[in-house]
Design a protein around this motif. Sequence first.
Motif, PDB file in Angstrom:
ATOM      1  N   GLY A  32       0.782  -1.223   0.000  1.00 50.38           N
ATOM      2  CA  GLY A  32       0.000   0.000   0.000  1.00 50.38           C
ATOM      3  C   GLY A  32       0.818   1.279   0.000  1.00 50.38           C
ATOM      4  O   GLY A  32       0.291   2.362  -0.239  1.00 50.38           O
ATOM      5  N   LYS A  33       2.116   1.197   0.268  1.00 47.76           N
ATOM      6  CA  LYS A  33       2.978   2.375   0.236  1.00 47.76           C
ATOM      7  C   LYS A  33       3.301   2.716  -1.220  1.00 47.76           C
ATOM      8  O   LYS A  33       3.011   1.943  -2.128  1.00 47.76           O
ATOM      9  CB  LYS A  33       4.263   2.123   1.033  1.00 47.76           C
ATOM     10  CG  LYS A  33       4.005   1.953   2.520  1.00 47.76           C
ATOM     11  CD  LYS A  33       5.289   1.781   3.283  1.00 47.76           C
ATOM     12  CE  LYS A  33       4.962   1.613   4.767  1.00 47.76           C
ATOM     13  NZ  LYS A  33       6.180   1.533   5.557  1.00 47.76           N
ATOM     14  N   THR A  34       3.912   3.878  -1.438  1.00 46.57           N
ATOM     15  CA  THR A  34       4.273   4.282  -2.796  1.00 46.57           C
ATOM     16  C   THR A  34       5.785   4.415  -2.928  1.00 46.57           C
ATOM     17  O   THR A  34       6.509   4.583  -1.937  1.00 46.57           O
ATOM     18  CB  THR A  34       3.612   5.621  -3.186  1.00 46.57           C
ATOM     19  OG1 THR A  34       4.057   6.628  -2.287  1.00 46.57           O
ATOM     20  CG2 THR A  34       2.093   5.511  -3.176  1.00 46.57           C
ATOM     21  N   SER A  35       6.247   4.327  -4.177  1.00 50.36           N
ATOM     22  CA  SER A  35       7.669   4.466  -4.475  1.00 50.36           C
ATOM     23  C   SER A  35       7.816   4.968  -5.899  1.00 50.36           C
ATOM     24  O   SER A  35       6.820   5.074  -6.634  1.00 50.36           O
ATOM     25  CB  SER A  35       8.369   3.106  -4.312  1.00 50.36           C
ATOM     26  OG  SER A  35       9.767   3.262  -4.384  1.00 50.36           O
ATOM     27  N   LYS A  36       9.032   5.286  -6.297  1.00 46.61           N
ATOM     28  CA  LYS A  36       9.330   5.728  -7.664  1.00 46.61           C
ATOM     29  C   LYS A  36      10.185   4.670  -8.351  1.00 46.61           C
ATOM     30  O   LYS A  36      11.026   4.037  -7.716  1.00 46.61           O
ATOM     31  CB  LYS A  36      10.078   7.061  -7.653  1.00 46.61           C
ATOM     32  CG  LYS A  36       9.216   8.241  -7.233  1.00 46.61           C
ATOM     33  CD  LYS A  36       9.882   9.558  -7.601  1.00 46.61           C
ATOM     34  CE  LYS A  36       9.036  10.741  -7.214  1.00 46.61           C
ATOM     35  NZ  LYS A  36       7.822  10.901  -7.969  1.00 46.61           N
ATOM     36  N   ARG A  37       9.951   4.506  -9.644  1.00 44.31           N
ATOM     37  CA  ARG A  37      10.739   3.596 -10.464  1.00 44.31           C
ATOM     38  C   ARG A  37      11.250   4.357 -11.672  1.00 44.31           C
ATOM     39  O   ARG A  37      10.465   4.975 -12.396  1.00 44.31           O
ATOM     40  CB  ARG A  37       9.900   2.394 -10.935  1.00 44.31           C
ATOM     41  CG  ARG A  37       9.338   1.550  -9.811  1.00 44.31           C
ATOM     42  CD  ARG A  37      10.445   0.760  -9.130  1.00 44.31           C
ATOM     43  NE  ARG A  37       9.911  -0.123  -8.113  1.00 44.31           N
ATOM     44  CZ  ARG A  37      10.158   0.002  -6.823  1.00 44.31           C
ATOM     45  NH1 ARG A  37      10.915   0.987  -6.382  1.00 44.31           N
ATOM     46  NH2 ARG A  37       9.658  -0.858  -5.956  1.00 44.31           N
ATOM     47  N   GLU A  38      12.564   4.336 -11.900  1.00 47.06           N
ATOM     48  CA  GLU A  38      13.175   4.924 -13.086  1.00 47.06           C
ATOM     49  C   GLU A  38      13.325   3.795 -14.095  1.00 47.06           C
ATOM     50  O   GLU A  38      13.984   2.792 -13.809  1.00 47.06           O
ATOM     51  CB  GLU A  38      14.527   5.538 -12.741  1.00 47.06           C
ATOM     52  CG  GLU A  38      14.413   6.663 -11.735  1.00 47.06           C
ATOM     53  CD  GLU A  38      15.757   7.104 -11.166  1.00 47.06           C
ATOM     54  OE1 GLU A  38      16.777   6.431 -11.421  1.00 47.06           O
ATOM     55  OE2 GLU A  38      15.781   8.115 -10.456  1.00 47.06           O
ATOM     56  N   ILE A  39      12.701   3.948 -15.267  1.00 48.44           N
ATOM     57  CA  ILE A  39      12.641   2.855 -16.229  1.00 48.44           C
ATOM     58  C   ILE A  39      13.167   3.299 -17.588  1.00 48.44           C
ATOM     59  O   ILE A  39      12.743   4.324 -18.123  1.00 48.44           O
ATOM     60  CB  ILE A  39      11.192   2.340 -16.367  1.00 48.44           C
ATOM     61  CG1 ILE A  39      10.697   1.833 -15.011  1.00 48.44           C
ATOM     62  CG2 ILE A  39      11.110   1.244 -17.434  1.00 48.44           C
ATOM     63  CD1 ILE A  39       9.232   1.487 -14.975  1.00 48.44           C
ATOM     64  N   ILE A  40      14.087   2.504 -18.122  1.00 48.35           N
ATOM     65  CA  ILE A  40      14.590   2.728 -19.475  1.00 48.35           C
ATOM     66  C   ILE A  40      13.787   1.828 -20.407  1.00 48.35           C
ATOM     67  O   ILE A  40      13.699   0.620 -20.194  1.00 48.35           O
ATOM     68  CB  ILE A  40      16.091   2.416 -19.572  1.00 48.35           C
ATOM     69  CG1 ILE A  40      16.874   3.440 -18.758  1.00 48.35           C
ATOM     70  CG2 ILE A  40      16.550   2.398 -21.034  1.00 48.35           C
ATOM     71  CD1 ILE A  40      18.353   3.178 -18.668  1.00 48.35           C
ATOM     72  N   LYS A  41      13.201   2.429 -21.439  1.00 47.66           N
ATOM     73  CA  LYS A  41      12.465   1.684 -22.463  1.00 47.66           C
ATOM     74  C   LYS A  41      13.398   1.510 -23.662  1.00 47.66           C
ATOM     75  O   LYS A  41      14.072   2.452 -24.067  1.00 47.66           O
ATOM     76  CB  LYS A  41      11.203   2.430 -22.887  1.00 47.66           C
ATOM     77  CG  LYS A  41      10.241   2.750 -21.741  1.00 47.66           C
ATOM     78  CD  LYS A  41       9.717   1.523 -21.070  1.00 47.66           C
ATOM     79  CE  LYS A  41       8.371   1.123 -21.628  1.00 47.66           C
ATOM     80  NZ  LYS A  41       7.837  -0.072 -20.966  1.00 47.66           N
ATOM     81  N   HIS A  42      13.443   0.310 -24.197  1.00 46.44           N
ATOM     82  CA  HIS A  42      14.340  -0.027 -25.308  1.00 46.44           C
ATOM     83  C   HIS A  42      13.574  -0.891 -26.297  1.00 46.44           C
ATOM     84  O   HIS A  42      12.783  -1.746 -25.888  1.00 46.44           O
ATOM     85  CB  HIS A  42      15.554  -0.790 -24.759  1.00 46.44           C
ATOM     86  CG  HIS A  42      16.635  -1.041 -25.756  1.00 46.44           C
ATOM     87  ND1 HIS A  42      16.559  -2.035 -26.695  1.00 46.44           N
ATOM     88  CD2 HIS A  42      17.817  -0.420 -25.956  1.00 46.44           C
ATOM     89  CE1 HIS A  42      17.658  -2.026 -27.435  1.00 46.44           C
ATOM     90  NE2 HIS A  42      18.434  -1.053 -27.005  1.00 46.44           N
ATOM     91  N   PRO A  43      13.791  -0.718 -27.593  1.00 46.75           N
ATOM     92  CA  PRO A  43      13.016  -1.486 -28.575  1.00 46.75           C
ATOM     93  C   PRO A  43      13.381  -2.964 -28.679  1.00 46.75           C
ATOM     94  O   PRO A  43      12.715  -3.726 -29.363  1.00 46.75           O
ATOM     95  CB  PRO A  43      13.312  -0.773 -29.890  1.00 46.75           C
ATOM     96  CG  PRO A  43      14.636  -0.124 -29.685  1.00 46.75           C
ATOM     97  CD  PRO A  43      14.668   0.252 -28.224  1.00 46.75           C
ATOM     98  N   GLY A  44      14.441  -3.381 -27.994  1.00 49.93           N
ATOM     99  CA  GLY A  44      14.889  -4.764 -28.086  1.00 49.93           C
ATOM    100  C   GLY A  44      16.066  -4.883 -29.028  1.00 49.93           C
ATOM    101  O   GLY A  44      16.382  -3.967 -29.789  1.00 49.93           O
ATOM    102  N   ALA A  45      16.734  -6.026 -28.953  1.00 54.10           N
ATOM    103  CA  ALA A  45      17.948  -6.222 -29.734  1.00 54.10           C
ATOM    104  C   ALA A  45      18.112  -7.692 -30.074  1.00 54.10           C
ATOM    105  O   ALA A  45      17.386  -8.549 -29.562  1.00 54.10           O
ATOM    106  CB  ALA A  45      19.159  -5.724 -28.942  1.00 54.10           C
ATOM    107  N   VAL A  46      19.081  -7.938 -30.935  1.00 52.12           N
ATOM    108  CA  VAL A  46      19.458  -9.306 -31.282  1.00 52.12           C
ATOM    109  C   VAL A  46      20.951  -9.467 -31.054  1.00 52.12           C
ATOM    110  O   VAL A  46      21.701  -8.489 -31.029  1.00 52.12           O
ATOM    111  CB  VAL A  46      19.128  -9.657 -32.753  1.00 52.12           C
ATOM    112  CG1 VAL A  46      17.641  -9.541 -33.017  1.00 52.12           C
ATOM    113  CG2 VAL A  46      19.930  -8.818 -33.716  1.00 52.12           C
ATOM    114  N   ALA A  47      21.376 -10.702 -30.900  1.00 56.77           N
ATOM    115  CA  ALA A  47      22.789 -11.050 -30.826  1.00 56.77           C
ATOM    116  C   ALA A  47      22.955 -12.356 -31.593  1.00 56.77           C
ATOM    117  O   ALA A  47      22.047 -13.199 -31.598  1.00 56.77           O
ATOM    118  CB  ALA A  47      23.232 -11.213 -29.381  1.00 56.77           C
ATOM    119  N   VAL A  48      24.099 -12.490 -32.263  1.00 60.67           N
ATOM    120  CA  VAL A  48      24.305 -13.644 -33.134  1.00 60.67           C
ATOM    121  C   VAL A  48      25.573 -14.391 -32.753  1.00 60.67           C
ATOM    122  O   VAL A  48      26.674 -13.835 -32.796  1.00 60.67           O
ATOM    123  CB  VAL A  48      24.395 -13.218 -34.618  1.00 60.67           C
ATOM    124  CG1 VAL A  48      24.556 -14.450 -35.514  1.00 60.67           C
ATOM    125  CG2 VAL A  48      23.180 -12.397 -35.020  1.00 60.67           C
TER     126      VAL A  48
END
Length: 183
Positions: A32-48
Amino acid sequence: MSRLEEKTIKTEKIFTGKVISLQVEDVELPNGKTSKREIIKHPGAVAVLAVTEDNKIVMVEQYRKALDKIIAEIPAGKLEAGEEPRVCAERELEEETGYGCAEMEWLISFYTSPGFADELVHLYIAKGLMKKENAASPDEDEFVNLMEVTLDEAISLLKEQKIHDAKTAYAIQYLQLQEALKK
């Protein structure tokens, strides 16, 4: 709502760039308490994970400004809007290494830093590698050196922290596991 979920109360967009955006969310916690969240949004990636016929891992050396150092990595890149991960993997392999492949097989997808970012990396293994005559080149702001290393050399690079990113370490450990299962 699960007893672990956080309910978003408010979202404030702080920054939107070419690669990421940053937002701050006010959330209600399960207690029930509140907090802050810092969020980085990223489109996604691939690795080969690309391995040649003579069992060399195809990698690139690249300067990473966020780390202020050069590291060795498997080819990788950001998904473009609406792009299928497999198509992106084929593109990145060609642009960064000059290789094409007969087959691109999905291995796994994983979040890089779920505590503050939603970046999802799709890891593929490229099979049947072939050098392309008129291969696409890296992006204009991307400079790489091509490397081909054995699994033992890659493990040494890990120990020396010349390989220092999760996607590449994950890929090398995958190869180690495959080798161990053969014995």
